[in-house]
Design a protein around this motif. Structure first.
Motif, mmCIF file in Angstrom:
data_model
loop_
_atom_site.group_PDB
_atom_site.id
_atom_site.type_symbol
_atom_site.label_atom_id
_atom_site.label_comp_id
_atom_site.label_asym_id
_atom_site.label_seq_id
_atom_site.Cartn_x
_atom_site.Cartn_y
_atom_site.Cartn_z
ATOM 1 N N ASN A 131 10.101 -5.626 -6.774
ATOM 2 C CA ASN A 131 10.270 -4.044 -7.162
ATOM 3 C C ASN A 131 9.194 -3.248 -6.891
ATOM 4 O OD1 ASN A 131 8.585 -5.168 -9.124
ATOM 5 N ND2 ASN A 131 9.654 -4.157 -10.361
ATOM 6 N N GLY A 132 7.955 -3.687 -6.067
ATOM 7 C CA GLY A 132 6.903 -3.029 -5.862
ATOM 8 C C GLY A 132 5.571 -4.001 -5.331
ATOM 9 N N CYS A 133 4.771 -3.231 -5.077
ATOM 10 C CA CYS A 133 3.899 -3.646 -4.706
ATOM 11 C C CYS A 133 2.702 -2.798 -4.492
ATOM 12 C CB CYS A 133 4.063 -4.745 -2.697
ATOM 13 S SG CYS A 133 3.979 -3.059 -1.738
ATOM 14 N N ASN A 134 1.266 -3.341 -4.787
ATOM 15 C CA ASN A 134 0.504 -2.666 -4.690
ATOM 16 C C ASN A 134 -0.084 -2.126 -3.526
ATOM 17 O OD1 ASN A 134 -2.334 -1.082 -5.759
ATOM 18 N ND2 ASN A 134 -2.445 -2.402 -7.205
ATOM 19 N N TRP A 135 -1.916 -2.054 -2.762
ATOM 20 C CA TRP A 135 -2.626 -1.815 -1.614
ATOM 21 C C TRP A 135 -2.633 -2.800 -0.926
ATOM 22 C CZ3 TRP A 135 -2.539 3.586 -0.476
ATOM 23 C CH2 TRP A 135 -2.486 4.112 -2.074
ATOM 24 N N PHE B 239 -1.101 11.105 -7.915
ATOM 25 C CA PHE B 239 -2.368 9.195 -7.657
ATOM 26 C C PHE B 239 -2.628 9.461 -6.587
ATOM 27 C CE2 PHE B 239 2.818 9.736 -9.137
ATOM 28 C CZ PHE B 239 2.979 9.246 -10.129
ATOM 29 N N PRO B 240 -4.203 9.417 -7.230
ATOM 30 C CA PRO B 240 -4.802 9.411 -5.618
ATOM 31 C C PRO B 240 -6.088 8.715 -5.327
ATOM 32 C CG PRO B 240 -5.545 10.801 -7.036
ATOM 33 C CD PRO B 240 -3.947 10.446 -8.005
ATOM 34 N N TYR B 241 -5.724 7.597 -6.475
ATOM 35 C CA TYR B 241 -6.550 6.442 -6.309
ATOM 36 C C TYR B 241 -6.110 5.196 -6.774
ATOM 37 C CZ TYR B 241 -10.172 9.947 -6.871
ATOM 38 O OH TYR B 241 -10.509 11.108 -6.765
ATOM 39 N N LEU C 103 2.608 1.509 -6.002
ATOM 40 C CA LEU C 103 3.450 1.241 -6.506
ATOM 41 C C LEU C 103 4.407 2.574 -6.886
ATOM 42 C CD1 LEU C 103 1.435 -0.570 -9.264
ATOM 43 C CD2 LEU C 103 3.116 -1.372 -7.450
ATOM 44 N N ASP C 104 4.051 4.407 -7.429
ATOM 45 C CA ASP C 104 4.691 5.174 -7.212
ATOM 46 C C ASP C 104 5.503 5.351 -5.866
ATOM 47 O OD1 ASP C 104 5.558 7.897 -8.164
ATOM 48 O OD2 ASP C 104 4.598 8.725 -6.067
#
Length: 152
Positions: free
Chosen positions: A37-41, A62-64, A69-70
C-alpha cells in the motif's frame, strides 16, 4: 528499533514514517514479489504519466518525511498498484537528508498527512498486528489515535 509493534509513546515523525513504511512491507512477509500500500524513499520507479497525473510530490505540505508515502497513498486511492520487488537493487550514491529535530515542521507534516489519508490509515487495522494489541493490553483506541491522529 522494531517497527512490527507500534511504540505509541514515540511521536517522532521520523519514527511514524518508518513505521508506516514497515507496515507496508511486513503485511505479507515480503519474501516474494507483491503489491503493497505504500513505500518510502528507499527506491522506487514511477511512470512519468502517473507522476504528471498526480502532480508529483506535494512538497508544500510534506517537504521532508511523508512526501513519498503521501504520493503512494494518492496513487492507490486512484486505483494504482505499488509492486514490491525484494530482489531489485540500485547503486545509491547521494541523497538529501531532512533537517534534524525540526519538531514543529514534523508535527505539522504528520498532522496534514493524517488528515489527508485518514481513511487509508484506518484500513491498516484490518490486518496489522491486532492480536499483539490484545495480548499486550494496548487499547485499540490508543493505537488509532497515534496512527490516524485526532481527525477520527
Amino acid at each position: 528499533p522494531s517497527y512490527t509493534v507500534a511504540n505509541l509513546e514515540n511521536n517522532s515523525v521520523t519514527y511514524y514514517t518508518a513505521f508506516l513504511d514497515a507496515v507496508a512491507r511486513h503485511a505479507s512477509g515480503l519474501q516474494n514479489l507483491q503489491f503493497i500500500n505504500g513505500c518510502n524513499w528507499h527506491i522506487c520507479a514511477i511512470k512519468r504519466s502517473l507522476w504528471n497525473a498526480l502532480g508529483g510530490f506535494d512538497i508544500d505540505r510534506f517537504p521532508y518525511y511523508l512526501g513519498m508515502l503521501d504520493f503512494c497513498y494518492r496513487a492507490t486511492a486512484q486505483g494504482m498498484e505499488i509492486l514490491y520487488t525484494p530482489d531489485a537493487m540500485i547503486d545509491h550514491r547521494a541523497g538529501v537528508q531532512p533537517p534534524q529535530n525540526d519538531d514543529r515542521m514534523s508535527t505539522t507534516e504528520r498532522e496534514l498527512f493524517q488528515k489527508r489519508h485518514h481513511d487509508q490509515l484506518r484500513q491498516i487495522e484490518r490486518w496489522y498486528n491486532s492480536e499483539h494489541m490484545v495480548d499486550s493490553g494496548e487499547r485499540r483506541e490508543d493505537f488509532y489515535r497515534w496512527l490516524v491522529g485526532n481527525s477520527q
